[in-house]
Design an enzyme around this catalytic site. Structure first.
Site, PDB file in Angstrom:
ATOM      1  N   GLY B  31      32.395  11.868  45.760  1.00  0.00           N
ATOM      2  CA  GLY B  31      31.545  12.173  44.706  1.00  0.00           C
ATOM      3  C   GLY B  31      30.074  11.733  44.811  1.00  0.00           C
ATOM      4  O   GLY B  31      29.084  12.057  44.044  1.00  0.00           O
ATOM      5  N   CYS B 240      44.421  41.615  35.786  1.00  0.00           N
ATOM      6  CA  CYS B 240      43.651  42.310  37.008  1.00  0.00           C
ATOM      7  C   CYS B 240      44.242  43.864  37.095  1.00  0.00           C
ATOM      8  O   CYS B 240      45.601  44.141  36.829  1.00  0.00           O
ATOM      9  CB  CYS B 240      43.917  41.870  38.191  1.00  0.00           C
ATOM     10  SG  CYS B 240      43.393  42.837  39.675  1.00  0.00           S
ATOM     11  N   CYS B 243      45.649  44.736  40.540  1.00  0.00           N
ATOM     12  CA  CYS B 243      47.118  44.203  41.209  1.00  0.00           C
ATOM     13  C   CYS B 243      47.865  43.418  40.035  1.00  0.00           C
ATOM     14  O   CYS B 243      49.001  42.890  40.320  1.00  0.00           O
ATOM     15  CB  CYS B 243      46.697  43.137  42.251  1.00  0.00           C
ATOM     16  SG  CYS B 243      46.103  41.634  41.806  1.00  0.00           S
ATOM     17  N   CYS B 265      40.351  41.106  40.210  1.00  0.00           N
ATOM     18  CA  CYS B 265      40.276  39.761  40.819  1.00  0.00           C
ATOM     19  C   CYS B 265      38.840  39.595  41.444  1.00  0.00           C
ATOM     20  O   CYS B 265      38.570  40.426  42.162  1.00  0.00           O
ATOM     21  CB  CYS B 265      41.392  39.631  41.641  1.00  0.00           C
ATOM     22  SG  CYS B 265      43.031  39.641  41.245  1.00  0.00           S
ATOM     23  N   CYS B 271      43.710  39.687  45.650  1.00  0.00           N
ATOM     24  CA  CYS B 271      44.109  40.732  45.327  1.00  0.00           C
ATOM     25  C   CYS B 271      44.448  41.772  46.197  1.00  0.00           C
ATOM     26  O   CYS B 271      45.574  42.260  45.831  1.00  0.00           O
ATOM     27  CB  CYS B 271      42.848  41.405  44.477  1.00  0.00           C
ATOM     28  SG  CYS B 271      43.186  42.856  43.460  1.00  0.00           S
TER      29      CYS B 271
END
Lengths: 265, 288
Positions: B31, B240, B243, B265, B271
């Site tokens: 970080g 979606c 899909c 997606c 997808c």
């Protein structure tokens, strides 16, 4: 029993400044300043522009590193020299035990953040993580400094000068500090607004039992607020004592000049 | 012919060495933003110069590279960076998330979960999460040093005060291992939970700002929030249309002049994989 404990506590100064000096190259900012501030006491520092009052205040509040001297604060874990403290610790203290009210509210406020956010910042900095509680505390404090609760989501830009100054005071006092540094808190405000602000400050100082150090060139401000007074000239303290005593019976030539220079209406 | 004039993966070995040192430091201090001497790349700032340098420093000839932009493998940015590395490094490329050993991404984390041994490289425009709250770099560094992060919550407070909820929907600030507050790059906050405890190594490169930071595998990452306004990884409330996946991040696409729209997606590989496996969404049959 409680009485004796309180008396004992009062025997110990909250802030003890010893031999504080700061110079800018060859020019003196302030030289060899020493005094004690006791809990609940309000100390005024007066002097003309360039007399070193602001330098002294910055050194005490840790905004500037002094060249010499010690600033001993009575922390929760006993008296500590704040000049020698690690910066992390000093900052933590600066947002819990201390408060600093700037002359210009723009220096002390975040102008792009709403009033509520400004008051809440110190709370969040010390770990408050509940939105509802933060907002309630902010609303309460806006009320205490006479800002209407429906202004909580307005930015400080939309506030008048006096309101900005009151907001700055609320933002500083929200974590219940024990010592407040004020740099010309009434500077730039017109007299009627000044009077209300002084009234408010006096109420808060008494109610919360705050100790305060007020730097100003306005003798009326110290007359109203300060218990004790320190007169500075050219970086040195030329006279100090009880406010009324110094103002009514000035001994040093410069203090006499200062007191006689006040315009009478 | 001119391709031979380049070192493997475009950058010279000393530059890669310098970047690897920054990456190692970033991995050692999760970080923390490590400054590095970012180079000019043959593409404009904002096109992922930071990510490209990190990728170049990590690539080995055996790598299989995948590049995505907003989840898709076939957008301009993804195509040009993929072509770039095909040309200057000659590495194999793929569009399948599981097959890739190194994935460079812009603004998304793949919906297929990553596995150990993979490296995910993010393109970061502004690495400093406190930047828009505190303009001074000297001050933000000090705030990181002293863990002085009250200001970050002021931003979230302002969101709730103004919009009734935390309206930050991308680049949502996170805290890494209870220490550094980090900008996860502009990924949607839907992806934030995937940052935490990922088995893959995650590297972040900001070219213009000259910073690299990292999340080693299985790093604990928490999205900042309030007790009474908890973090919600939001997405469009649909499945979606191609899909039928209900667990992926969706793009909204306008499909005609009558206000017709579909949700698909944003991760094209995810997808495509689901459609190949026989899942069909609301508008799926027309699309195939």
């Amino acid at each position: 029993m409680t009485m004796t404990l309180q008396n004992l506590a009062k025997d110990q100064p909250l802030l003890s400044v010893q031999g504080l000096s700061k110079s800018y190259g060859t020019r003196i900012g302030c030289a060899d300043i020493s005094f004690d501030l006791f809990p609940g006491e309000v100390m005024g520092i007066v002097g003309e522009s360039g007399s070193g009052k602001s330098t002294l205040l910055s050194c005490m509040a840790g905004h500037m590193a002094p060249d010499a001297g010690r600033v001993i604060f009575d922390t929760a874990s006993g008296p500590r020299d704040t000049v020698q403290m690690a910066e992390a610790e000093r900052r933590r203290m600066a947002r819990t035990d201390w408060a600093f009210v700037h002359q210009n509210p723009r220096d002390g406020l975040r102008m792009g953040v709403s009033a509520g956010g400004n008051v809440g910042e110190r709370l969040m900095a010390v770990g408050a993580r509940h939105y509802g509680d933060i907002r309630d505390t902010a609303t309460d404090w806006l009320g205490r400094v006479e800002i209407a609760a429906d202004r909580i989501d307005d930015r400080p830009r939309a506030f008048s000068g006096g309101m900005q100054q009151r907001l700055q005071i609320a933002r500083n006092l929200v974590t219940g500090p024990r010592l407040v540094f004020m740099d010309e808190p009434t500077g730039g405000l017109d007299v009627s607004v000044q009077a209300r602000l002084l009234d408010l400050l006096r109420g808060l100082v008494r109610e919360m039992g705050l100790s305060a150090i007020i730097v100003t060139h306005d003798l009326a401000v110290v007359r109203l607020l300060a218990d004790r007074l320190m007169v500075m000239k050219d970086g040195h303290v030329v006279e100090q004592g009880l406010t009324d005593q110094v103002l009514d019976d000035p001994q040093h030539a410069y203090t006499q000049l200062l007191v006689s220079s006040v315009l009478q209406v | 012919m001119t391709d031979q004039a380049y070192n493997f993966a475009y950058l010279d070995e000393q530059t890669k060495r310098m970047i690897r040192r920054a990456i190692l430091k970033g991995v050692a201090v999760p970080g923390y933003q490590v400054p590095f001497a970012s180079r000019e790349m043959p593409m404009p700032y904002g096109w992922g110069t930071g990510g490209v340098q990190v990728t170049a420093a990590c690539l080995v000839p055996e790598d299989r590279l995948k590049v995505i932009d907003q989840g898709a493998d076939d957008t301009t940015n993804a195509v040009s960076i993929r072509k770039f590395f095909q040309r200057v490094a000659g590495v194999a490329v793929t569009e399948a998330t599981q097959e890739a050993t190194l994935i460079q991404t812009r603004h998304r984390i793949p919906d297929t979960s990553l596995s150990a041994g993979q490296i995910l490289v993010y393109q970061v425009p502004i690495p400093e999460p406190l930047r828009f709250l505190e303009p001074r770099e000297s001050e933000t560094r000090k705030m990181h040093e002293l863990e002085d992060y009250g200001l970050m919550h002021v931003k979230l407070y302002e969101d709730i005060a103004r919009h009734g909820q935390i309206a930050t929907s991308y680049a949502y600030p996170v805290k890494v291992e209870d220490r550094y507050v980090m900008d996860p790059s502009p990924i949607p906050k839907f992806d934030n939970p995937k940052l935490s405890n990922s088995p893959a190594l995650q590297l972040f490169g900001a070219g213009r700002e000259q910073r690299i930071y990292a999340l080693p595998p299985f790093t604990h990452v928490v999205s900042l929030d309030f007790d009474d306004h908890p973090f919600v990884p939001s997405k469009a409330d649909h499945a979606c249309d191609l899909c039928d996946a209900s667990d992926s991040y969706l793009d909204e696409v306008i499909i005609d002049d009558q206000g017709g729209r579909m949700f698909v997606c944003s991760d094209t590989d995810y997808c495509g994989g689901r459609r190949a496996a026989g899942h069909v969404g609301r508008l799926g049959e027309e699309a195939i």
